[in-house]
Enzyme design. Structure first.
Site, mmCIF file in Angstrom:
data_model
loop_
_atom_site.group_PDB
_atom_site.id
_atom_site.type_symbol
_atom_site.label_atom_id
_atom_site.label_comp_id
_atom_site.label_asym_id
_atom_site.label_seq_id
_atom_site.Cartn_x
_atom_site.Cartn_y
_atom_site.Cartn_z
ATOM 1 N N HIS A 192 0.753 -1.183 0.071
ATOM 2 C CA HIS A 192 -0.125 -0.086 -0.055
ATOM 3 C C HIS A 192 0.981 1.275 0.100
ATOM 4 O O HIS A 192 0.365 2.331 -0.011
ATOM 5 C CB HIS A 192 -1.071 -0.050 1.184
ATOM 6 C CG HIS A 192 -1.892 -1.076 1.065
ATOM 7 N ND1 HIS A 192 -2.823 -1.065 0.251
ATOM 8 C CD2 HIS A 192 -2.325 -2.036 2.118
ATOM 9 C CE1 HIS A 192 -3.577 -2.163 0.433
ATOM 10 N NE2 HIS A 192 -3.451 -2.656 1.644
ATOM 11 N N ASP A 228 -2.934 -10.223 -2.960
ATOM 12 C CA ASP A 228 -3.386 -9.792 -1.611
ATOM 13 C C ASP A 228 -4.925 -9.290 -1.648
ATOM 14 O O ASP A 228 -5.268 -8.981 -2.895
ATOM 15 C CB ASP A 228 -2.812 -8.777 -0.896
ATOM 16 C CG ASP A 228 -2.964 -8.255 0.200
ATOM 17 O OD1 ASP A 228 -2.245 -8.712 1.439
ATOM 18 O OD2 ASP A 228 -4.047 -7.452 0.704
ATOM 19 N N HIS A 259 -6.326 -7.306 -0.855
ATOM 20 C CA HIS A 259 -6.635 -5.417 -0.984
ATOM 21 C C HIS A 259 -5.722 -4.996 -2.294
ATOM 22 O O HIS A 259 -4.630 -5.652 -2.308
ATOM 23 C CB HIS A 259 -5.899 -4.800 0.410
ATOM 24 C CG HIS A 259 -6.985 -5.344 1.522
ATOM 25 N ND1 HIS A 259 -6.245 -6.151 2.387
ATOM 26 C CD2 HIS A 259 -7.839 -4.899 1.814
ATOM 27 C CE1 HIS A 259 -7.253 -6.380 3.231
ATOM 28 N NE2 HIS A 259 -7.998 -5.691 3.126
ATOM 29 N N ASP A 319 -4.861 -12.790 3.050
ATOM 30 C CA ASP A 319 -6.039 -12.338 3.602
ATOM 31 C C ASP A 319 -7.132 -12.622 2.563
ATOM 32 O O ASP A 319 -8.361 -12.414 2.578
ATOM 33 C CB ASP A 319 -6.165 -10.893 3.883
ATOM 34 C CG ASP A 319 -5.049 -9.981 2.946
ATOM 35 O OD1 ASP A 319 -4.833 -10.739 1.743
ATOM 36 O OD2 ASP A 319 -4.792 -8.923 3.259
HETATM 37 ZN ZN LIG Z 1 -4.220 -7.122 2.317
#
Ligand SMILES: [Zn+2]
Length: 575
Positions: free
Chosen positions: A392, A426, A428, A515
């Protein structure tokens, strides 16, 4: 993003509001418990006077909104705990809050000194059920607890002679040793059961029911039911010969970075869970080489790196800064105060700056850069367990538990010697990696993730973000709906890998987030270990030297199982 907290009392407005939110969830989740919800504030306020401590843990999402809670009693003199209620907001679509809360409660109670955790769990014996429709849910629940080594106590009057007049199914007393090996002693069990019956259920200690049940604990150690449910998939034992050797690089000093005050899910024990899960695989651990800031400055703005270094350096150990002012309107105007300025460089309010965060982030970069150099020197398969994660972190902003972009730093290093495909799996969207390579055609960035319409980071990861200038066409996003399982995921991944093969990369960098698995508190996909193995195999079939960088994944159970399954698939694939 989810985080865990504890409500100590109801002094602050925030704690009063959160208590009310807990009560609302309680009423929906336990309609049969009458007025117990109304008693929660009182239980919190008088928690010192009862001889036990009331522990109310919450799972919270953005805006400190409570989405689940665990309510436990801790008996300090006995060093045992009793989990009274655990529930998540039934309206929430994110799966796995309950499981993650249970993990958080175990950790919290073990840290307080608990040697074991007891709880009442509805039975999975059809003969004990008034309504057979409840059987599958009860089985699911006992299966869940089994995975933590928690089993029903057997051979006692607790489960055999429930009190007269009760209207619910007689529960089992389930015992979770919190990861300890020592057996449950009869004397301890008797004391705990007496406490549960008198303090929690309100029986008189001299009542024949109480003395009868306490005395019925005759076995020493107390017997527990043998496992009834096989794990989702038996832990595969690697077949000899067909497994590719894995070089392993683990972030040194990552444990320094431990954010306690806000129940941070990105915590040191994640790395322990991964390492535990990898046992038995053909690994060779390689020491981390220290680097200066050069690899970081190669992908991040100088101004940003200098800011993080300076502000963290100036913080006292143990002190953390959370951004709270975001100067988006006049980006040329940076707040003068260094701590206030954090919002100028951050995308959210839950990623703290601290001395240890910076040190750990630097160490994670060292780990990624060491791993990248191993791959460029000819290693076929390298796994960098980086913590904190990185995907991120953009060129000039941090956030999402990430400070420096480990995967992008590694990909950039490798790009000096060939084309790199960075595949981010991932849950996200890897907004940081996208941002860093958005204008480049020598690093292809491909990401599969929860659609930003409902998933963090919300502002990027859409399908039409395809790169810019020379980079046009070299960024591909595959946003996915909630509830995606193994089959649907694999279908999209195979499509994405066509893109990767067409690019003819020399190296593959994988941002691995577990995740995506069922039960993660921050994600809503339902991938299993089998799915993780298939993902590994599909990536292995690209057939180029591969560097895997650890990103997210916050369920300890999945951290122990996911990377293991992934590497079993990846290292067995035919190169
Ligand atoms: Zn994540």
């Amino acid at each position: 993003m989810i985080r865990f907290g504890r409500i100590f009392d109801r002094v602050s407005d925030a704690d009063r509001r959160k208590t009310a939110e807990v009560q609302a969830i309680f009423r929906t989740a336990f309609p049969g418990e009458g007025d117990y919800a109304e008693r929660i504030p009182e239980l919190l306020e008088h928690r010192q006077e009862r001889g036990y401590e009331v522990v109310l843990l919450t799972a919270e999402e953005e805006g400190d909104h409570v989405i689940g809670f665990a309510f436990a009693h801790y008996y300090p003199s006995l060093q045992f705990a009793y989990l009274d209620f655990i529930a998540s907001d039934p309206d929430r679509r994110t799966l796995g809050i309950g499981g993650a809360l249970y993990e958080a409660a175990r950790e919290h109670l073990a840290r307080k000194g608990a040697r074991g955790l007891f709880m009442d769990v509805p039975p999975d014996d059809p003969a004990l059920l008034k309504d057979l429709l409840r059987l599958p849910v009860n089985q699911q629940r006992l299966k869940f607890y089994e995975q933590f080594g928690a089993f029903p106590v057997v051979g006692t009057g607790y489960e055999a002679t429930p009190p007269l007049g009760q209207t619910y199914d007689p529960p089992y007393l389930v015992y979770d040793p919190l990861g300890r090996q020592s057996p449950l002693r009869r004397a301890d069990a008797r004391k705990v059961v007496r406490e549960i019956l008198t303090k929690k259920l309100g029986w008189d200690a001299r009542d024949p029911y109480v003395t009868g049940v306490v005395r019925s604990f005759r076995d020493d150690p107390v017997r527990l039911r043998p496992p009834r449910y096989a794990p989702e998939e038996p832990a595969a034992t690697p077949a000899s010969g067909r497994l590719r050797h894995i070089k392993l690089v683990v972030s040194d000093h990552h444990a320094l970075h431990h954010v306690r005050e806000r129940g941070y899910v990105e915590r040191p024990v994640r790395v322990d869970a991964i390492l535990r899960g990898l046992s038995g695989l053909p690994l060779e651990r390689v020491p981390v080489r220290p680097f200066d800031e050069q690899p970081i400055r190669a992908v991040h703005d100088d101004d940003f790196v200098t800011y993080l270094a300076t502000v963290c350096e100036g913080l006292e150990p143990g002190k953390a800064v959370y951004p709270y002012v975001f100067p988006v309107r006049r980006p040329e105007q940076k707040p003068r105060d260094m701590a206030t300025r954090a919002g100028y460089y951050c995308i959210d309010t839950f990623t703290p700056l601290s001395k240890s965060a910076y040190a750990a982030a630097r160490a994670a970069v060292d780990c990624a850069a060491t791993a990248a150099d191993l791959v460029s020197q000819g290693e076929q398969l390298v796994y960098a367990i980086c913590r904190p994660p990185g995907h991120h972190a953009e060129r000039r902003v941090y956030g999402g538990f990430c400070y420096f972009n480990n995967a992008a730093i590694a990909a950039h290093r490798l790009s000096a010697r060939g084309r790199v495909a960075l595949v981010d799996i991932d849950f996200h969207h890897g907004n940081g990696s996208q941002d860093i390579f958005y204008h480049r055609d020598d690093v292809l960035v491909v990401s599969l993730h929860g659609h930003p319409n409902y998933a963090y980071p919300y502002f990027s990861g859409f399908e039409d973000e395809r790169g810019h200038g020379a980079g046009l066409g070299f960024n591909r996003n595959y946003p996915l709906p909630e509830g995606v399982g193994d089959a649907q995921y694999m279908e999209v991944l195979e499509q994405a890998l066509l893109e990767v093969r067409g690019f003819r990369p020399s190296w593959l960098v994988v941002s691995l987030g577990v995740d995506v698995m069922r039960g993660d508190p921050t994600g809503s996909f339902i991938l299993t270990t089998r799915g993780m193995r298939h993902i590994g195999r599909a990536l292995g079939r690209v057939g180029v030297p591969t560097l895997v960088i650890q990103e997210g994944g916050y369920s300890l159970r999945n951290l122990a199982r996911g990377p293991r399954a992934f590497f079993l698939g990846l290292s067995r694939a035919w190169f």
